[in-house]
Motif scaffolding. Structure first.
Motif, PDB file in Angstrom:
ATOM      1  N   ALA A   1       0.837  -1.202   0.000  1.00  0.00           N
ATOM      2  CA  ALA A   1       0.000   0.000   0.000  1.00  0.00           C
ATOM      3  C   ALA A   1       0.873   1.254   0.000  1.00  0.00           C
ATOM      4  O   ALA A   1       1.889   1.317   0.690  1.00  0.00           O
ATOM      5  CB  ALA A   1      -0.918   0.009   1.217  1.00  0.00           C
ATOM      6  N   GLU A   2       0.468   2.248  -0.797  1.00  0.00           N
ATOM      7  CA  GLU A   2       1.165   3.540  -0.848  1.00  0.00           C
ATOM      8  C   GLU A   2       0.583   4.444   0.234  1.00  0.00           C
ATOM      9  O   GLU A   2      -0.635   4.575   0.348  1.00  0.00           O
ATOM     10  CB  GLU A   2       0.977   4.197  -2.215  1.00  0.00           C
ATOM     11  N   ILE A   3       1.464   5.084   1.014  1.00  0.00           N
ATOM     12  CA  ILE A   3       1.035   5.965   2.108  1.00  0.00           C
ATOM     13  C   ILE A   3       1.748   7.302   2.002  1.00  0.00           C
ATOM     14  O   ILE A   3       2.947   7.356   1.739  1.00  0.00           O
ATOM     15  CB  ILE A   3       1.333   5.327   3.484  1.00  0.00           C
ATOM     16  N   LEU A   4       0.988   8.378   2.207  1.00  0.00           N
ATOM     17  CA  LEU A   4       1.527   9.735   2.284  1.00  0.00           C
ATOM     18  C   LEU A   4       1.220  10.264   3.673  1.00  0.00           C
ATOM     19  O   LEU A   4       0.054  10.239   4.093  1.00  0.00           O
ATOM     20  CB  LEU A   4       0.881  10.636   1.226  1.00  0.00           C
ATOM     21  N   LEU A   5       2.236  10.713   4.401  1.00  0.00           N
ATOM     22  CA  LEU A   5       2.017  11.320   5.710  1.00  0.00           C
ATOM     23  C   LEU A   5       1.589  12.764   5.481  1.00  0.00           C
ATOM     24  O   LEU A   5       2.350  13.573   4.965  1.00  0.00           O
ATOM     25  CB  LEU A   5       3.279  11.278   6.568  1.00  0.00           C
ATOM     26  N   ARG A   6       0.346  13.079   5.815  1.00  0.00           N
ATOM     27  CA  ARG A   6      -0.190  14.423   5.579  1.00  0.00           C
ATOM     28  C   ARG A   6       0.203  15.397   6.680  1.00  0.00           C
ATOM     29  O   ARG A   6       0.677  16.477   6.404  1.00  0.00           O
ATOM     30  CB  ARG A   6      -1.708  14.377   5.448  1.00  0.00           C
ATOM     31  N   LYS A   7      -0.043  15.022   7.925  1.00  0.00           N
ATOM     32  CA  LYS A   7       0.302  15.937   9.014  1.00  0.00           C
ATOM     33  C   LYS A   7       0.396  15.203  10.343  1.00  0.00           C
ATOM     34  O   LYS A   7      -0.086  14.090  10.495  1.00  0.00           O
ATOM     35  CB  LYS A   7      -0.698  17.079   9.107  1.00  0.00           C
TER      36      LYS A   7
ATOM     37  N   ARG B   1      -4.957   4.618   0.128  1.00  0.00           N
ATOM     38  CA  ARG B   1      -5.995   4.038  -0.735  1.00  0.00           C
ATOM     39  C   ARG B   1      -7.144   5.016  -1.010  1.00  0.00           C
ATOM     40  O   ARG B   1      -8.314   4.638  -1.049  1.00  0.00           O
ATOM     41  CB  ARG B   1      -6.543   2.752  -0.148  1.00  0.00           C
ATOM     42  N   GLY B   2      -6.825   6.300  -1.141  1.00  0.00           N
ATOM     43  CA  GLY B   2      -7.834   7.299  -1.484  1.00  0.00           C
ATOM     44  C   GLY B   2      -8.615   7.870  -0.312  1.00  0.00           C
ATOM     45  O   GLY B   2      -9.582   8.594  -0.517  1.00  0.00           O
ATOM     46  N   TYR B   3      -8.241   7.562   0.910  1.00  0.00           N
ATOM     47  CA  TYR B   3      -8.915   8.164   2.060  1.00  0.00           C
ATOM     48  C   TYR B   3      -7.911   8.601   3.108  1.00  0.00           C
ATOM     49  O   TYR B   3      -6.742   8.226   3.076  1.00  0.00           O
ATOM     50  CB  TYR B   3      -9.966   7.220   2.661  1.00  0.00           C
ATOM     51  N   GLU B   4      -8.376   9.443   4.040  1.00  0.00           N
ATOM     52  CA  GLU B   4      -7.520   9.929   5.122  1.00  0.00           C
ATOM     53  C   GLU B   4      -7.756   9.075   6.356  1.00  0.00           C
ATOM     54  O   GLU B   4      -8.883   8.691   6.655  1.00  0.00           O
ATOM     55  CB  GLU B   4      -7.820  11.391   5.420  1.00  0.00           C
ATOM     56  N   LEU B   5      -6.676   8.797   7.061  1.00  0.00           N
ATOM     57  CA  LEU B   5      -6.730   7.925   8.224  1.00  0.00           C
ATOM     58  C   LEU B   5      -5.808   8.475   9.299  1.00  0.00           C
ATOM     59  O   LEU B   5      -4.710   8.942   8.991  1.00  0.00           O
ATOM     60  CB  LEU B   5      -6.271   6.517   7.805  1.00  0.00           C
ATOM     61  N   SER B   6      -6.260   8.446  10.537  1.00  0.00           N
ATOM     62  CA  SER B   6      -5.408   8.847  11.662  1.00  0.00           C
ATOM     63  C   SER B   6      -4.973   7.600  12.408  1.00  0.00           C
ATOM     64  O   SER B   6      -5.785   6.722  12.703  1.00  0.00           O
ATOM     65  CB  SER B   6      -6.168   9.774  12.616  1.00  0.00           C
ATOM     66  N   LEU B   7      -3.676   7.533  12.700  1.00  0.00           N
ATOM     67  CA  LEU B   7      -3.104   6.407  13.443  1.00  0.00           C
ATOM     68  C   LEU B   7      -2.407   6.909  14.688  1.00  0.00           C
ATOM     69  O   LEU B   7      -1.802   7.985  14.675  1.00  0.00           O
ATOM     70  CB  LEU B   7      -2.055   5.677  12.599  1.00  0.00           C
ATOM     71  N   ARG B   8      -2.481   6.130  15.747  1.00  0.00           N
ATOM     72  CA  ARG B   8      -1.679   6.436  16.932  1.00  0.00           C
ATOM     73  C   ARG B   8      -0.218   6.220  16.582  1.00  0.00           C
ATOM     74  O   ARG B   8       0.111   5.414  15.718  1.00  0.00           O
ATOM     75  CB  ARG B   8      -2.059   5.506  18.081  1.00  0.00           C
ATOM     76  N   LYS B   9       0.653   6.926  17.273  1.00  0.00           N
ATOM     77  CA  LYS B   9       2.079   6.766  17.006  1.00  0.00           C
ATOM     78  C   LYS B   9       2.530   5.328  17.290  1.00  0.00           C
ATOM     79  O   LYS B   9       3.388   4.798  16.600  1.00  0.00           O
ATOM     80  CB  LYS B   9       2.886   7.752  17.840  1.00  0.00           C
ATOM     81  N   SER B  10       1.940   4.692  18.296  1.00  0.00           N
ATOM     82  CA  SER B  10       2.303   3.304  18.612  1.00  0.00           C
ATOM     83  C   SER B  10       1.913   2.361  17.476  1.00  0.00           C
ATOM     84  O   SER B  10       2.597   1.364  17.226  1.00  0.00           O
ATOM     85  CB  SER B  10       1.641   2.865  19.917  1.00  0.00           C
TER      86      SER B  10
END
Length: 78
Positions: free
Chosen positions: A38-44, A57-66
């Protein structure tokens, strides 16, 4: 070059090589579409660095740092 997702800076992108976590974290990442290839771009990043916002994959997702620490990436634009 391999690098973990939690060390990316905004605007950096890459391809998922593998997921190092186990159990619930690994399953959660796979369910959200964070899979090898999967291709990932870190937005902010949040002001204190947690969570991180990515495009995947065409959507925004928030992940915990862990969670981001479990994702090993191949850096596209260093």
């Amino acid at each position: 070059m391999e690098k973990k997702l939690n060390t990316f800076v905004p605007g950096e992108s890459g391809r998922v090589l593998r997921i190092e976590g186990e159990g619930k974290i690994r399953r959660r990442l796979f369910d959200m579409g964070v899979t090898p290839g999967a291709e990932i771009l870190l937005r902010k990043l949040a002001p204190l660095g947690d969570p991180v916002e990515i495009n995947l994959r065409g959507y925004e997702l928030s992940l915990r740092k862990s969670e981001a620490e479990c994702v090993v990436m191949e850096v596209k634009n260093a």
